[in-house]
Design an enzyme around this catalytic site. Structure first.
Site, PDB file in Angstrom:
ATOM      1  N   LYS A  87       0.812  -1.218   0.000  1.00  0.00           N
ATOM      2  CA  LYS A  87       0.000   0.000   0.000  1.00  0.00           C
ATOM      3  C   LYS A  87       0.850   1.276   0.000  1.00  0.00           C
ATOM      4  CE  LYS A  87      -0.760   0.240   4.998  1.00  0.00           C
ATOM      5  NZ  LYS A  87      -0.035   1.497   5.249  1.00  0.00           N
ATOM      6  N   THR A  88       1.986   1.271   0.716  1.00  0.00           N
ATOM      7  CA  THR A  88       2.826   2.475   0.742  1.00  0.00           C
ATOM      8  C   THR A  88       3.370   2.769  -0.649  1.00  0.00           C
ATOM      9  OG1 THR A  88       3.444   1.966   3.026  1.00  0.00           O
ATOM     10  CG2 THR A  88       4.804   3.577   1.871  1.00  0.00           C
TER      11      THR A  88
ATOM     12  N   ASP B  56      -4.004   7.249   4.703  1.00  0.00           N
ATOM     13  CA  ASP B  56      -3.459   5.910   4.918  1.00  0.00           C
ATOM     14  C   ASP B  56      -4.062   5.328   6.199  1.00  0.00           C
ATOM     15  OD1 ASP B  56      -1.807   3.676   4.675  1.00  0.00           O
ATOM     16  OD2 ASP B  56      -0.157   4.638   5.753  1.00  0.00           O
ATOM     17  N   GLU B  57      -4.128   4.002   6.267  1.00  0.00           N
ATOM     18  CA  GLU B  57      -4.668   3.300   7.450  1.00  0.00           C
ATOM     19  C   GLU B  57      -6.044   3.857   7.822  1.00  0.00           C
ATOM     20  OE1 GLU B  57      -3.256   0.709   8.365  1.00  0.00           O
ATOM     21  OE2 GLU B  57      -1.081   0.854   8.312  1.00  0.00           O
TER      22      GLU B  57
ATOM     23  N   GLN C 161      -7.759  -5.252   9.506  1.00  0.00           N
ATOM     24  CA  GLN C 161      -6.701  -4.876  10.451  1.00  0.00           C
ATOM     25  C   GLN C 161      -7.131  -3.715  11.355  1.00  0.00           C
ATOM     26  OE1 GLN C 161      -2.461  -5.240   9.029  1.00  0.00           O
ATOM     27  NE2 GLN C 161      -3.434  -5.161   7.022  1.00  0.00           N
TER      28      GLN C 161
ATOM     29  N   ARG D  90       2.095 -11.134  10.179  1.00  0.00           N
ATOM     30  CA  ARG D  90       3.437 -10.576  10.389  1.00  0.00           C
ATOM     31  C   ARG D  90       4.509 -11.546   9.885  1.00  0.00           C
ATOM     32  NH1 ARG D  90       2.111  -6.306   9.735  1.00  0.00           N
ATOM     33  NH2 ARG D  90       0.108  -7.304   9.348  1.00  0.00           N
TER      34      ARG D  90
END
Length: 680
Positions: free
Chosen positions: A33-34, A222-223, A253, A611
């Site tokens: 995503k970044t 973002d997020e 998330q 993770r």
């Protein structure tokens, strides 16, 4: 000439090139995503959109820095520096420095209250209202204030709702009112105020709203799943009718409802922004498919979510392995044995390839103890940060007074650090005089009226402290050479060389003095990184807006396994992950189940699983020692969601191979070789 979007997959490219109107990018864990966000900004600028009209906000300084660094590699530094990229709080600070004077008795040199400031203010507010220390739970009162602010309720709203109740809330509402009055008197904002006052300005002042809409025509968030009610409303107002808004997030998330995050913000995005386009990013670049199939199966049990199916081109990979141990101590021994075994079999592995994740922080004790017992130093994510050490916070308090003379809390913090003859009686006199004079404590500290009430020695100390702060307040207005000037100030004001008066143990005082010197070094590094002369006010704002990810680890260069809560691990990834304590009441957590429901706890488990890059181990204990006895533990309900084709439950004895026994002859030969090398 290649374009930044050439390296994107089809769905990423679609997200990066959809510029006009509302866009929801559902970016599953590890889907890049970044990269999409930064390539999208670069694409926009390539196609004629002014860099200064782009606003990108996220939640941590680390994420903002990563975006900035990637953008610098994609477009010219000159263009990149005009894009506004930062956290919600840093963006609000920018607006508040320009317009906060329209929101009450604040001015642009406001301070930002940290946790210690807030606790001190709540205690002072309670005392002024006549409550004894035993009557009020400070943390509970502060939690009440935070909850009210997350619900966008000011003190008058809280009083209307709770003042007549027969619970602690009635007391907390009154404390909230006084707490807020004190913040305003001291020209100080807490973190929630930064959002609420920015929102208030946007809602009530057409000039502020027009400025934001005219300046920021293209918004990226973002997020987005972590936004609270105030953040959502700020974004909605600035986006306006054009709705050139791209939000990137993953409802799976959303794990911060306890901090005010509202998952419906992302779930209801199409309702809030009609005509929104929806793009799913499902190709994962982090994990193997065994791990991803496990994650997909876990999260599929949730009903309130967008349907997504993560997949990877990295192959199937190893199965997920689940173990049930006898008790908590056995679990810790097993994890350390297992990691030692893997390192022995795979020499290319290092200790920092391994992470042990737990739902609750108290579980870390047995693992940390077991690692240290074996001579291994773990890295603890979320341990005490360098900037939270008392001596560093004392130094910062001295600096805050140069920016905001109305900051009474920080003056009270340093008044007797180091001791300067201004004890409890002098402090009480100072505060009593403030009630009559209605001035900041710092002004009163230098006044003849105050000095007349003190001994000659105390009056001399008070006057010298006041004059020194006043002198450097003026001197620090100019930018540049921050570290050397801060060092000079902390010396002149008596702090740097007075630390030994605070900590009598010579070794301890020297260590703490070194920490303050390291803080001064950090100020110098900050100015170098900014690539321009900076003012103290600029540094102090950056310092005040530090978040959980801005930590200095004493063992940063040491190769050690990672110990972390699942919450603190979000945004990180590790080659090998052990998720421990998968027991009912622990994970899912009993209290969290009653407050946030099972779906958020399952999302937290999903975050833990995703993770892992290469190998994933899950453990639980049949019993744990509680209240002086072993208590039976039931396996977590989440273990039922694990897909059988991706998971195995190896026999413990077969899995842990004993360390090879070294014979006496081999030891003698090894020592002989060492001696031979030393003599050569």
């Amino acid at each position: 000439m290649s374009s930044p979007i050439d390296s994107l997959n089809d769905r990423q490219r679609e997200a990066a090139t959809t510029i006009e109107g509302p866009l929801l990018v559902l970016a599953g864990a590890g889907t890049g995503k970044t990269k999409v966000i930064t390539c999208r900004i670069a694409y926009m600028i390539e196609h004629g959109i002014a860099p200064g009209s782009i606003l990108g906000v996220t939640f941590t300084n680390k994420a903002a820095r990563e975006m900035r660094e990637r953008l610098d590699q994609l477009i010219s530094p000159e263009a990149a520096k005009h894009v506004t990229l930062g956290t919600f709080h840093s963006f609000c600070a920018k607006i508040l420095h320009r317009y906060v004077h329209l929101a009450g008795h604040y001015n642009s040199s406001f301070s930002i209250a940290d946790d210690a400031d807030q606790i001190s203010l709540v205690r002072q507010a309670a005392a002024e209202l006549g409550y004894s220390k035993d009557e009020i739970d400070t943390k509970a009162a502060l939690a009440y204030i935070g909850r009210k602010k997350n619900e966008m309720q000011w003190p008058e709203d809280a009083l209307a709702a709770d003042a007549d109740s027969y619970s602690d809330y009635a007391h907390f509402a009154r404390i909230y009112e006084r707490y807020q009055q004190m913040l305003e008197l001291q020209n100080t904002l807490d973190f929630d105020d930064m959002m609420l006052i920015t929102l208030k300005l946007l809602e009530q002042n057409e000039k502020v709203l027009k400025y934001c809409r005219d300046t920021y025509k293209y918004l990226l968030v973002d997020e987005y799943q972590d936004t609270n009610a105030a953040q959502f409303r700020i974004i909605q107002l600035i986006a306006g009718e054009t709705m050139n808004l791209c939000v990137v997030g993953d409802d799976d998330q959303s794990i911060y409802s306890w901090r005010g995050a509202v998952v419906s913000n992302i779930l209801d995005f199409p309702k809030h922004f009609p005509g929104a386009k929806e793009i799913k990013l499902e190709q994962n670049y982090r994990s193997t498919n065994s791990i991803l199939k496990t994650a997909n199966a876990i999260i599929a049990a949730n009903s309130a979510r967008y349907d997504k199916n993560l997949w990877s081109a990295k192959g199937t990979g190893d199965t997920v392995k689940v173990f049930r141990l006898q008790d908590g101590e056995s679990e810790a021994r097993f994890v350390v044995d297992a990691i030692s075994n893997i390192i022995r079999k795979e020499p290319d592995r290092c200790w920092s390839d391994f992470a042990v994740l737990f739902r609750s922080n108290h579980l870390s004790r047995s693992f940390e103890q077991e690692f240290r017992h074996r001579g291994i130093t773990p890295k603890i994510i979320g341990g005490q940060a360098f900037f939270q050490r008392k001596e560093v916070k004392d130094a910062a308090a001295y600096l805050k007074l140069l920016i905001n003379k109305r900051d009474d809390q920080n003056l009270l913090r340093i008044l007797s650090v180091p001791p300067r003859g201004l004890g409890d009686k002098a402090i009480l006199t100072l505060r009593d005089l403030q009630k009559q004079m209605k001035q900041p404590l710092l002004d009163i500290l230098g006044s003849p009226e105050y000095h007349a009430l003190l001994s000659k020695a105390a009056a001399k100390s008070a006057g010298e402290l006041h004059d020194c702060i006043a002198r450097y307040t003026e001197a620090m207005q100019e930018p540049g050479e921050l570290a050397s000037r801060v060092s000079e100030y902390l010396t002149d004001v008596g702090y740097l060389n007075g630390i030994q008066k605070v900590y009598k143990n010579l070794e301890e005082s020297e260590k703490r003095r070194e920490n303050v010197l390291e803080f001064i070094n950090y100020i110098g590094i900050y100015e170098v990184r900014q690539q321009k002369p900076c003012t103290l006010a600029e540094f102090m704002e950056s310092y005040s807006l530090m978040d959980e990810n801005d930590r200095t680890d004493d063992d940063e260069d040491v190769d050690g396994p990672i110990l972390s809560t699942v919450h603190a691990s979000k945004g990180l990834e590790f080659p090998v992950v052990f998720i421990v304590g998968l027991e009912q009441g622990l994970f899912p957590h009993e209290r969290a189940l009653s407050e946030n429901g099972e779906e958020e706890e399952r999302r937290l488990f999903y975050v833990a699983v995703t993770r892992a890059r290469e190998e994933l181990y899950i453990t639980c204990a049949a019993a744990r020692f509680k209240y002086h006895e072993f208590v039976r533990q039931l396996p977590s309900v989440f273990l039922r969601s694990l897909p059988e084709d991706c998971v195995e439950k190896p026999d413990l004895e077969d899995f842990i191979q004993p360390e090879p026994v070294v014979s006496d002859e081999e030891l003698r030969n090894a020592f002989a070789n060492i001696l031979k090398e030393l003599r050569s």
